[in-house]
Design a protein around this motif. Structure first.
Motif, PDB file in Angstrom:
ATOM      1  N   PRO A  85     -65.900 -10.944  -5.350  1.00 21.52           N
ATOM      2  CA  PRO A  85     -67.099 -11.159  -4.533  1.00 21.52           C
ATOM      3  C   PRO A  85     -67.557 -12.604  -4.623  1.00 21.52           C
ATOM      4  O   PRO A  85     -66.989 -13.414  -5.374  1.00 21.52           O
ATOM      5  N   GLN A  86     -68.635 -12.914  -3.896  1.00 22.17           N
ATOM      6  CA  GLN A  86     -69.124 -14.296  -3.815  1.00 22.17           C
ATOM      7  C   GLN A  86     -69.785 -14.788  -5.097  1.00 22.17           C
ATOM      8  O   GLN A  86     -70.166 -15.957  -5.169  1.00 22.17           O
ATOM      9  N   THR A  87     -69.931 -13.938  -6.106  1.00 22.81           N
ATOM     10  CA  THR A  87     -70.524 -14.379  -7.362  1.00 22.81           C
ATOM     11  C   THR A  87     -69.550 -15.220  -8.184  1.00 22.81           C
ATOM     12  O   THR A  87     -69.948 -15.818  -9.184  1.00 22.81           O
ATOM     13  N   PHE A  88     -68.297 -15.274  -7.776  1.00 26.00           N
ATOM     14  CA  PHE A  88     -67.299 -16.102  -8.438  1.00 26.00           C
ATOM     15  C   PHE A  88     -67.199 -17.452  -7.721  1.00 26.00           C
ATOM     16  O   PHE A  88     -67.673 -17.594  -6.592  1.00 26.00           O
ATOM     17  N   PRO A  89     -66.591 -18.457  -8.353  1.00 28.72           N
ATOM     18  CA  PRO A  89     -66.426 -19.751  -7.694  1.00 28.72           C
ATOM     19  C   PRO A  89     -65.722 -19.612  -6.351  1.00 28.72           C
ATOM     20  O   PRO A  89     -64.772 -18.837  -6.204  1.00 28.72           O
ATOM     21  N   ALA A  90     -66.180 -20.383  -5.370  1.00 29.74           N
ATOM     22  CA  ALA A  90     -65.723 -20.216  -3.992  1.00 29.74           C
ATOM     23  C   ALA A  90     -64.203 -20.345  -3.853  1.00 29.74           C
ATOM     24  O   ALA A  90     -63.564 -19.537  -3.163  1.00 29.74           O
ATOM     25  N   GLU A  91     -63.624 -21.343  -4.485  1.00 30.94           N
ATOM     26  CA  GLU A  91     -62.169 -21.519  -4.366  1.00 30.94           C
ATOM     27  C   GLU A  91     -61.413 -20.340  -4.946  1.00 30.94           C
ATOM     28  O   GLU A  91     -60.351 -19.951  -4.443  1.00 30.94           O
ATOM     29  N   ASP A  92     -61.961 -19.753  -6.023  1.00 28.68           N
ATOM     30  CA  ASP A  92     -61.303 -18.599  -6.629  1.00 28.68           C
ATOM     31  C   ASP A  92     -61.403 -17.380  -5.728  1.00 28.68           C
ATOM     32  O   ASP A  92     -60.460 -16.577  -5.649  1.00 28.68           O
ATOM     33  N   VAL A  93     -62.522 -17.224  -5.038  1.00 34.75           N
ATOM     34  CA  VAL A  93     -62.678 -16.110  -4.098  1.00 34.75           C
ATOM     35  C   VAL A  93     -61.629 -16.212  -2.992  1.00 34.75           C
ATOM     36  O   VAL A  93     -60.940 -15.232  -2.664  1.00 34.75           O
ATOM     37  N   VAL A  94     -61.492 -17.397  -2.428  1.00 32.20           N
ATOM     38  CA  VAL A  94     -60.509 -17.616  -1.357  1.00 32.20           C
ATOM     39  C   VAL A  94     -59.091 -17.387  -1.870  1.00 32.20           C
ATOM     40  O   VAL A  94     -58.233 -16.835  -1.166  1.00 32.20           O
ATOM     41  N   THR A  95     -58.848 -17.763  -3.112  1.00 34.61           N
ATOM     42  CA  THR A  95     -57.495 -17.649  -3.677  1.00 34.61           C
ATOM     43  C   THR A  95     -57.121 -16.205  -3.961  1.00 34.61           C
ATOM     44  O   THR A  95     -56.067 -15.726  -3.528  1.00 34.61           O
ATOM     45  N   VAL A  96     -57.955 -15.499  -4.708  1.00 33.11           N
ATOM     46  CA  VAL A  96     -57.633 -14.114  -5.062  1.00 33.11           C
ATOM     47  C   VAL A  96     -57.581 -13.229  -3.822  1.00 33.11           C
ATOM     48  O   VAL A  96     -56.657 -12.434  -3.640  1.00 33.11           O
ATOM     49  N   ASN A  97     -58.562 -13.387  -2.945  1.00 29.33           N
ATOM     50  CA  ASN A  97     -58.672 -12.484  -1.799  1.00 29.33           C
ATOM     51  C   ASN A  97     -57.611 -12.716  -0.733  1.00 29.33           C
ATOM     52  O   ASN A  97     -57.226 -11.774  -0.048  1.00 29.33           O
ATOM     53  N   PHE A  98     -57.158 -13.959  -0.602  1.00 28.62           N
ATOM     54  CA  PHE A  98     -56.150 -14.209   0.434  1.00 28.62           C
ATOM     55  C   PHE A  98     -54.942 -14.995  -0.053  1.00 28.62           C
ATOM     56  O   PHE A  98     -53.819 -14.502   0.000  1.00 28.62           O
ATOM     57  N   LEU A  99     -55.134 -16.210  -0.543  1.00 24.54           N
ATOM     58  CA  LEU A  99     -53.990 -17.075  -0.838  1.00 24.54           C
ATOM     59  C   LEU A  99     -53.058 -16.462  -1.881  1.00 24.54           C
ATOM     60  O   LEU A  99     -51.831 -16.434  -1.688  1.00 24.54           O
ATOM     61  N   GLY A 100     -53.612 -15.986  -2.974  1.00 21.87           N
ATOM     62  CA  GLY A 100     -52.796 -15.371  -4.018  1.00 21.87           C
ATOM     63  C   GLY A 100     -52.175 -14.063  -3.560  1.00 21.87           C
ATOM     64  O   GLY A 100     -51.007 -13.771  -3.855  1.00 21.87           O
ATOM     65  N   MET A 101     -52.955 -13.260  -2.825  1.00 22.46           N
ATOM     66  CA  MET A 101     -52.436 -11.991  -2.332  1.00 22.46           C
ATOM     67  C   MET A 101     -51.314 -12.210  -1.322  1.00 22.46           C
ATOM     68  O   MET A 101     -50.311 -11.488  -1.315  1.00 22.46           O
ATOM     69  N   ARG A 102     -51.468 -13.211  -0.474  1.00 21.81           N
ATOM     70  CA  ARG A 102     -50.405 -13.524   0.481  1.00 21.81           C
ATOM     71  C   ARG A 102     -49.137 -13.950  -0.261  1.00 21.81           C
ATOM     72  O   ARG A 102     -48.026 -13.527   0.104  1.00 21.81           O
ATOM     73  N   HIS A 103     -49.291 -14.798  -1.283  1.00 20.38           N
ATOM     74  CA  HIS A 103     -48.128 -15.256  -2.045  1.00 20.38           C
ATOM     75  C   HIS A 103     -47.422 -14.076  -2.706  1.00 20.38           C
ATOM     76  O   HIS A 103     -46.179 -13.978  -2.673  1.00 20.38           O
ATOM     77  N   TRP A 104     -48.190 -13.177  -3.296  1.00 18.19           N
ATOM     78  CA  TRP A 104     -47.650 -11.968  -3.917  1.00 18.19           C
ATOM     79  C   TRP A 104     -46.841 -11.163  -2.898  1.00 18.19           C
ATOM     80  O   TRP A 104     -45.716 -10.734  -3.173  1.00 18.19           O
TER      81      TRP A 104
END
Length: 276
Positions: A85-104
């Motif tokens: 959720p948005q309570t985490f650092p913004a770059e980490d939110v973008v990474t876990v929710n999309f960039l990292g998941m896409r890479h996986w």
């Protein structure tokens, strides 16, 4: 058509994000359906009967690659459920929710069997992605985690809320990838849940407030359960959905349909919830 219309018995599936909430519920149901379930998460999973569990940090490309190799083999279905959720650092939110998941997901693509399914949890927060396609295409053009994070740092102001951006990206990526993957007989879909009664709800309450969350629960009169979100994921990756791909499915008790047709007025619902 046999009795097992979902067709999971003996299938090899991977559930990313099975520590709690929807991912835990999904993994439990898949085990009960007779699937060989390989779980992954940054935190341990309480689900009994997993074929394996692997610790994977979606913020770290090396961890993603190591987790992929640790599980190994081929797969019949991928369930991408992790999120921040948005309570985490913004770059980490973008990474876990999309960039990292896409890479996986991209790592697994060569090992997905014909007829496999991919489903990713998005959000109602991503439902307006079609109105921001120029931005979505620009963001998705970054091929890896590092370049995607750098793009976000340079474009954070116009990209807006990182949670919304990440969920819009999931939906756009899902629709964009569907035709090409279907050439291999692989389906890809997403779901857009309304608020869910999980441990993460307190974070959304901190960001959005009770009035907004109450408005989003108005259609049903309550928040959804993890099981109510997990079962549509299982349906979309099942044999029963063999001709469904590129769909961003609202799982919200009719809320988005009411908003789209004017039957429901979000601002009025928020005002009513605030007054109450």
């Amino acid at each position: 058509m046999g009795a097992d219309i979902l067709g999971y018995r003996g299938k090899r599936v991977v559930v990313m994000g099975c520590h709690s909430g929807t991912g835990e519920a999904c993994a439990r149901a898949l085990v009960a359906l007779g699937a060989e379930v390989h779980g992954a998460d940054v935190r341990p999973s309480p689900v009994a009967g997993l074929a394996s569990f692997t610790t994977v940090d979606l913020l770290d490309a090396a961890s993603i690659a190591a987790g992929f190799e640790a599980i190994g083999g081929e797969a019949d279905a991928m369930f991408n459920i992790s999120g921040l959720p948005q309570t985490f650092p913004a770059e980490d939110v973008v990474t876990v929710n999309f960039l990292g998941m896409r890479h996986w997901t991209q790592l697994w693509l060569p090992r997905l069997r014909e007829g496999a399914g991919i489903v990713t949890v998005s959000s109602l927060g991503g439902m307006k992605h079609l109105a921001r396609q120029d931005l979505m295409q620009e963001f998705m053009a970054n091929p890896d985690i590092a370049s995607g994070r750098a793009w976000y740092r340079a474009n954070a102001e116009r990209a807006g809320d990182p949670y919304t951006l990440s969920k819009e990206a999931i939906n756009s990526w899902t629709m964009r990838e569907a035709p090409g993957l279907m050439a291999r007989g692989i389906r890809i879909n997403s779901t857009m849940p309304s608020p869910i009664d999980t441990p993460m709800l307190k974070d959304f309450r901190q960001v959005a407030g009770d009035a907004v969350l109450g408005a989003f629960a108005r259609a049903k009169g309550r928040f959804s359960t993890p099981e109510e979100q997990a079962l549509p994921l299982i349906l979309l990756n099942s044999d029963a959905a063999s001709f469904i791909s590129g769909v961003c499915l609202p799982v919200d008790a009719g809320l988005s349909g009411g908003l789209a047709t004017g039957v429901l007025d979000l601002q009025a619902m928020i005002a009513e919830a605030t007054a109450a």
